[in-house]
Design an enzyme around this catalytic site. Sequence first.
Site, PDB file in Angstrom:
ATOM      1  N   LYS A  56     -11.721 -15.890   5.633  1.00 31.23           N
ATOM      2  CA  LYS A  56     -11.457 -15.186   6.896  1.00 31.23           C
ATOM      3  C   LYS A  56     -11.000 -16.134   7.988  1.00 31.23           C
ATOM      4  O   LYS A  56     -10.083 -15.824   8.733  1.00 31.23           O
ATOM      5  CB  LYS A  56     -12.699 -14.409   7.352  1.00 31.23           C
TER       6      LYS A  56
ATOM      7  N   LYS B 196      -4.605  -0.958  -3.976  1.00 33.69           N
ATOM      8  CA  LYS B 196      -5.585   0.060  -3.608  1.00 33.69           C
ATOM      9  C   LYS B 196      -5.376   0.527  -2.166  1.00 33.69           C
ATOM     10  O   LYS B 196      -4.898  -0.222  -1.327  1.00 33.69           O
ATOM     11  CB  LYS B 196      -6.990  -0.488  -3.847  1.00 33.69           C
TER      12      LYS B 196
ATOM     13  N   LYS C  11      -8.291   0.819   4.438  1.00 38.22           N
ATOM     14  CA  LYS C  11      -8.248   1.268   5.832  1.00 38.22           C
ATOM     15  C   LYS C  11      -7.552   0.272   6.749  1.00 38.22           C
ATOM     16  O   LYS C  11      -7.039   0.644   7.795  1.00 38.22           O
ATOM     17  CB  LYS C  11      -9.639   1.612   6.336  1.00 38.22           C
TER      18      LYS C  11
END
Length: 348
Positions: free
Chosen positions: A119, A209, A212
């Site tokens: 991240k 996939k 969101k």
Amino acid sequence: MTKPVILTGLRANNNLTIGNYFGGMLPLIDMAQSKASEYQINMFIPDLHSFTTPIDHTSLYDQIFHTAKVFAAAGLPLDDERINMYRQSYIPAHSELTWILDCFTGFGEMSRMTQFKDKSGNIGTDRTTVGLFNYPVLMAADILLYGAKYIPVGDDQTQHLEFTRDIAERLNTRFGELFVIPESVKKQHEFFGKDQGLRIMDLADPTKKMSKSDNSGKGVIYLSDAPEVAAKKIMSATTDDKALVKFNPTSQPGISNLIEILALLKGEPVSVTAGRYEGETKYGVFKQAVAHEVQAFLTDFQSKLSAVSDDDVASALERSEATMATQASLRLLAVQKAVGLRPRTQVE
Ligand code: ATP
Ligand code: MG
């Protein structure tokens, strides 16, 4: 005898997809209801975890409340006192225990966390916060405060669960039995059953996939999509040139994904749905059926969502937060005594 605790976090995010709904929320709600007689169920909204990376703070509060409402609309019973839905930041012990655990956590140990490396690599050094670095410790506090044994963890969280076990053992060895050690990752997988592996794919690119956080949103159906907009997304879903409705995710990923979506919406096995369209050569006809079902599902879900009362959600949250605060502060006090912040004789 107190019941063993199952703990799981419900991430606050307005833009949940039908993938999140069928692959994440419904299984969680089922699990909570089926295990509530034997276990204490802690389903918390990790609001302090929401801004380890930059977010829009003007909408955070509403998003958190909205998440609770979405769970209620999806079937989480608000009036079942065995299921505790609470906001992390409403229980200050989470932050307080985090600080104490921080001071027993090695810098090197945290630096090895692959999630942080990934991240922070994406965000860049300037915008990477100490909060992001530290969040596995907060996660450990979330778990250890309630003595949770079972926590459903995805692959991206296994290292953090291992850390939770390590830090709990470290303090127990040094100060006596303060914490319940959560079960190992292997045991968690055994307990929660193997991941069903349900993966709804992106409509525009059915080889990846549905997510969101996808920026374009073209191939993604959000629970908040206007039903007719979602229907249009289905109609323009990528398919193939085989002109045959058949379930074969490898050779026909787009069509197979639509079959899967239709099966989920109808609550029937994929084989039954696929069987009904056997021999169908017109993709338009099949897509129409899926679009119709998606539209009906969203219309129904959105009306359920608007029927969820804010007052009911607020009082369910407050009820759980009061219970949880009592449990958490007992554990925190034991830790505070052990490390010398409170007199050892203080009554619990
Ligand atoms: P992000 O892009 O932020 O990672 P996401 O859509 O991948 O979002 P997660 O927050 O990673 O969602 O996962 C939430 C839950 O939804 C998990 O239980 C995950 O397994 C489930 N889930 C996510 N995407 C899908 C999908 N496409 N199909 C089925 N289940 C899914
Ligand atoms: Mg994801």
